[in-house]
Structure formats: C-alpha cells, structure tokens
Design a protein around this motif. Structure first.
Motif: not given
Lengths: 310, 274
Positions: A107-124
């Motif tokens: 969750a959040g930015l923790s998937v780092g290198e994968d980029g925005a497609s795999h990061q989650t900044v709206e889930d909560i």
C-alpha cells in the motif's frame, strides 16, 4: 532496533492463527509470495485458495466462503484489492456484512520502483466511505500482529493496510492495540502530529528533532482510522497549539480528512494535512519516492518548520 | 421439502406468476419481464430440486441458492413466500421504505435469502465460494445460482466460471436465463453473448441447453446435473421474457417497468386468477 515489514508480520501471524482457528481460510490473487500468505499456504494447503489474477472473483469467492461460516482473509496488492475489486467488496462483502478481512500489501508508495500503476494513494478514502467497514493501518510489526489477532476474533468486514517496506518497531512489546483507540507514542505540549503506518517511525524521528530544537511535540499513532478515536482527537486539539496529520496517502479522504471531519464538528481548529498532494506517485526506490513527496524524516521536518515559521 | 411432480410444479409456477405480478403491480415499480422468464426454473429449484427446510432456515447442510440476476427478486420472494420463509403479507412491502423485501435481495437467512445481489455477474463467484466451503467441510450441500444473459456481459461472471471449471466444483449448478433481452433492448443488438454453451464448455463445465419453460426438461436437467462428477453444470435455459402474459412476452419495454392497472387486469385474466 528490529526492522520488519508489516506484510511479513501479517503473513507469519496468520500462519500461527491458522492453528488456533480452523475456520480461517486465506485467498490470494497470484501474489502470495509478495503478500506473505505463502506461509499460511504452505502450512494449510487445503485452506488456501489461489484465485489467479482475478480480483473480482477473489472478492466474490471470499463472500461465498464467509456466508458459509468461514473467517476469510483476502490478500493481494492494495491497489487491486481496493481499486479493481472495490465494487464486489462493497456489494458482496460489506453490504451483507460478511466476515472477510481484506489484508492488502504494497500500500501507499511502498511498491516503489513499480510506479504509480501499483502504488495506492487513494485506498483509505475509497474504503473508508463504505458503511461499517473498519480501516486499520498498522505502524509496525508488533501492531500488525495484534491487529491480525483482533481480526481473527472479530466478525465483519475490515481493510488492513500493509506495507512492503521494512520499518523499525515503534511500539514496546507490551503494547496493546485497541480498536477505535489512538495511541500516544511521544508526549509533548505544543505541536501534535497524527500519523499511521510505515512512516510513523519517520514522523517520530522528525518529532524528536523538533523537540530537540525546543518545540515540544506529541506523536499520536492513529492506526484505527475507522473507527477513529474522536475523543483523543479533541483532547489533542484542546491541548496543543498546532495540529498536523502526516500520512502516506492522498491528503484527500485519508487520515487527515478523517481527523478534519471530527475537528470541524467537535472542536474547530486548524489542521495541516501532510501527504500526497492530489497527485499520482512515480517510480523510484521507496526511500527516494517518499523523499520526493516530503514524507521522509527530512521532508516532514522541513514541512513542519515551514508551517511553524522556524 | 417434498419433491413435487411436474404437473404440480407447472400449477405452482402459474400461481407464483400471479404472486409476482401482484407484488410488482402493487409496488408500481421494479421488473416485470425477468421474474416471469425465470420463475419456472426457480419453482423447480425450490419445490423439486433443493434440500431445504423453511422451518429451519439456518440448517447447515441446506442447499444454497444465489440469485445472481438480483433484479428478478420478485420471483425469489414469491418462492420464499410460497415455501413459508416469508410471511405472505410482507409481499405488499416490496420496494417500500422499511421493508425487508428490498428492490434487490439483501442477505437474510431467516427469510431464505442467502446473499445480497443486484450488481450483475457477482453471484457466480459467490456461489463458487459456497460450494468450496461445502467441500472443505465435507458437507453434501449443493449450490445453485441463477445467471442471466445480460449478466454474461460482465467480465466477473467469466472469472467465476473459469474458477468453478478449474476447481471441478461438481456440487455447483448455474442456471442461465437466456431470454435475449436487456434494459436497452435485445441482447443480440447490444452485445451478443452467443454461443453461451460453447463458452461454458470451454471453461470446463458440463453444459445443457433446454427450453426454460418446459418443466419436464428443467427437472430432467437438474437430475442429470446431480450425476455429473468432476465438473460444474451450466443449464442454459432458453426463455421468453414476460412469459405467461401475452402482452409482456418478448417486449424489451417490460424489462424494468411495473404493469399498469389495465395491463395487470389482462395478466390476471390470462393467468386465471379469480
């Protein structure tokens, strides 16, 4: 200090709880190695179902198992669990109030290198809006273990937000998680920082630095985002001159918004929300990415000093 | 429940059509066509095929039914009223504030409603999960769902179909109400789902195509499904939307509207309600 990713703490605890609770079943969508449900899968292969890359089917199947008495833990990346499968979760799990726990990692930015497609900044934001769904964001391995244990006993839908990144422990071994309760990690008197999740350790470090510079700072772990500890929010607002929320999430709809909702109706006071400022993430090492978005210790400290005109 | 004969089931289906139309007419909103196209299948399930006990709705080993086509809720409610799960007077509450008979089903095991549905395509996976729970617990109950041709346009339905075939869920039967009509018109004109039988076969289902208004054929298909090992069974039921009332039959307009007073009178006459 021991560092452990909350996903690791989750996976290990779940495998342990599997022995105590025979009704627990676990579902994943081709990411069991990453979400760490692999530990449970190895121990209880009959009670583990890999649904393949099909997150809607993942949620629907979980609903059916729960309707027949199972305690269902569901894991995949947070973006797919909350994004791709939001509607099946809302319709088939939350609305009939079934006993399914979405424990989503990276969750959040923790998937780092994968980029925005795999990061989650709206889930909560999007899960918090669903009626009667609990939203929990553990700050370290100790808290994760306690939350997973709580979920095994609790009944009803929940979203547990897990991180890929290894984080230092911020709680003592004696810490006791309580649903709907915030926890004061550092007590001060002038500035109050509300936070949750992986970045709690970064927030603590920033608070320590601020205190060293003569600004007495409180840090509150608000890991139970829904239900939120409204009483504690008001108590902190009464006591402190400056309030901040700091989260690895969009400033729209997350922890900061939840606190603001309480403040605006119970104790109107300025709250500065630090987080992702209405934009998508991007590729980079996790440290580089949180640095870029001002969520590492240095960035947090800079933002705090700017607001406090130090 | 006692297994009814084909002749008894046919009479029952007619009685349930009347019940459906009384409910929808009284509500003055909701779906007329779908409940009439699927009621023969549901009658066969509730009064012939399924092991269930209205006196003991929480019986662990009961067969489960999931109405994936949740908009045909009046058909489900009619069966549950007739079977004795739902008090008959509750029918007048359909779609009204405070009623448990929501416009689309809401989970209520006391009343025999096994799952909340309404968003198309989700019941397939839900039913699979129930069938997996039965297998895990070594129980003999079977899980039935009613799918629809409109629902077959949902990707999620096929995710579920792939899972059931892959997992060899032979305690799982999906009936599909193939009436050829969706809200905006005929399915073939909007996004044709044919050939459904070949699609299910490709997903490793035992597949049957029958006339969904031929009670003998429905009963025979359900009997056959019980004998199938190692595969789930899809029974594709070719039906007529609005079946049983000439003015509604095969008319897209009646997918999602309630009958007017005049139409209701004609319907009651045709169905022989006194």
């Amino acid at each position: 200090m021991t560092e452990i990713a909350t996903r690791d703490a989750y996976g290990k605890k779940l495998a342990t709880l599997g022995e105590i609770y025979p009704e627990i079943v676990v579902l994943d969508a081709d990411l069991s190695g990453s979400t760490k449900t692999e530990f449970f899968a190895k121990k209880f292969p009959q009670r583990f179902f890999n649904m393949g890359v099909a997150e809607q089917d993942l949620m629907g199947t979980a609903a059916g198992l729960a309707a027949c008495g199972k305690t269902v833990f569901v894991s995949t990346f947070a973006i797919f669990a909350t994004g791709r499968a939001w509607e099946p979760f809302r319709q088939s799990i939350a609305y009939p109030h079934l006993n399914v726990k979405i424990c989503a990692s990276h969750a959040g930015l923790s998937v780092g290198e994968d980029g925005a497609s795999h990061q989650t900044v709206e889930d909560i934001a999007i899960i918090r809006a669903i009626p009667f769904v609990k939203v929990l964001v553990p700050s370290d391995g100790i808290e994760t273990e306690q939350m997973v244990e709580f979920l095994a006993k609790d009944s009803g839908p929940c979203y547990l937000r897990l991180s890929r990144a290894k984080a230092p422990l911020v709680h003592e071994a004696s810490y006791q998680f309580q649903i709907g309760r915030g926890h004061i990690l550092k007590e001060g008197s002038t500035v109050c920082l509300f936070t949750a999740g992986f970045i709690t350790s970064q927030v603590l470090a920033a608070a320590l630095e601020l205190s060293n510079q003569g600004v007495s700072t409180t840090v509150v772990n608000m890991s139970s985002i829904k239900p939120l500890d409204s009483k504690l929010v008001v108590a902190m607002a009464e006591k402190h001159q400056y309030l901040f929320s700091i989260e690895e999430h969009s400033i729209i709809g997350g922890l900061g918004s939840a606190i603001a909702e309480t403040l605006v109706s119970s104790y109107p006071k300025k709250l500065v929300r630090l987080g992702i400022n209405d934009e998508f993430g991007q590729s980079g090492s996790y440290q580089a990415v949180i640095d870029h978005y001002g969520l590492s210790t240095r960035g947090i400290l800079e933002s705090l000093k700017k607001e406090l005109k130090l | 429940m006692k297994k009814r004969s084909v002749a008894e089931l046919e009479d029952l289906a007619c009685e349930l059509r009347i019940l459906i139309l009384k409910m929808v007419h009284h509500a003055q909103c909701g779906h007329t066509g779908g409940p009439l196209s699927c009621i023969d299948m549901l009658t066969a399930l509730y009064f012939y095929e399924m092991n269930h006990d209205p006196e003991n709705p929480h019986w662990e080993n009961r067969d489960r039914f999931v109405l994936s086509a949740g908009h045909t809720a009046p058909a489900l409610y009619a069966c549950l009223i007739k079977a004795g799960y739902i008090p008959k007077d509750e029918m007048w509450g359909l779609r009204k504030l405070g009623s448990k008979l929501q416009g689309h089903p809401k989970l209520n095991v006391d009343w025999g409603i096994e799952m909340s549905t309404g968003s198309l395509g989700q019941g397939m996976s839900i039913s699979n999960g129930m069938a997996m729970a039965a297998r895990l617990d070594g129980k003999s109950y079977r899980v039935y769902s009613l799918e629809s041709d409109g629902g077959a346009q949902e990707g999620m339905m096929w995710e579920g179909a792939m899972s059931a075939g892959y997992r060899h869920l032979d305690n799982r039967v999906a009936l599909l109400d193939y009436n050829g009509i969706q809200i905006d018109g005929f399915v073939k004109d909007i996004k044709d789902v044919a050939p459904l039988d070949k699609k299910f076969e490709a997903f490793n289902w035992h597949t049957l195509v029958i006339d969904g208004h031929d009670m003998s054929a429905i009963v025979a298909a359900l009997d056959e499904a019980r004998l199938v090992k190692g595969k789930p069974t899809a029974i594709i039921c070719k039906t007529i939307m609005g079946k049983g009332v000439s003015i509604f039959e095969n008319k897209p307009k009646y997918h999602g509207v309630a009958p007017t007073d005049d139409e209701f009178k004609i319907a009651m006459q045709e169905l022989g309600d006194q």
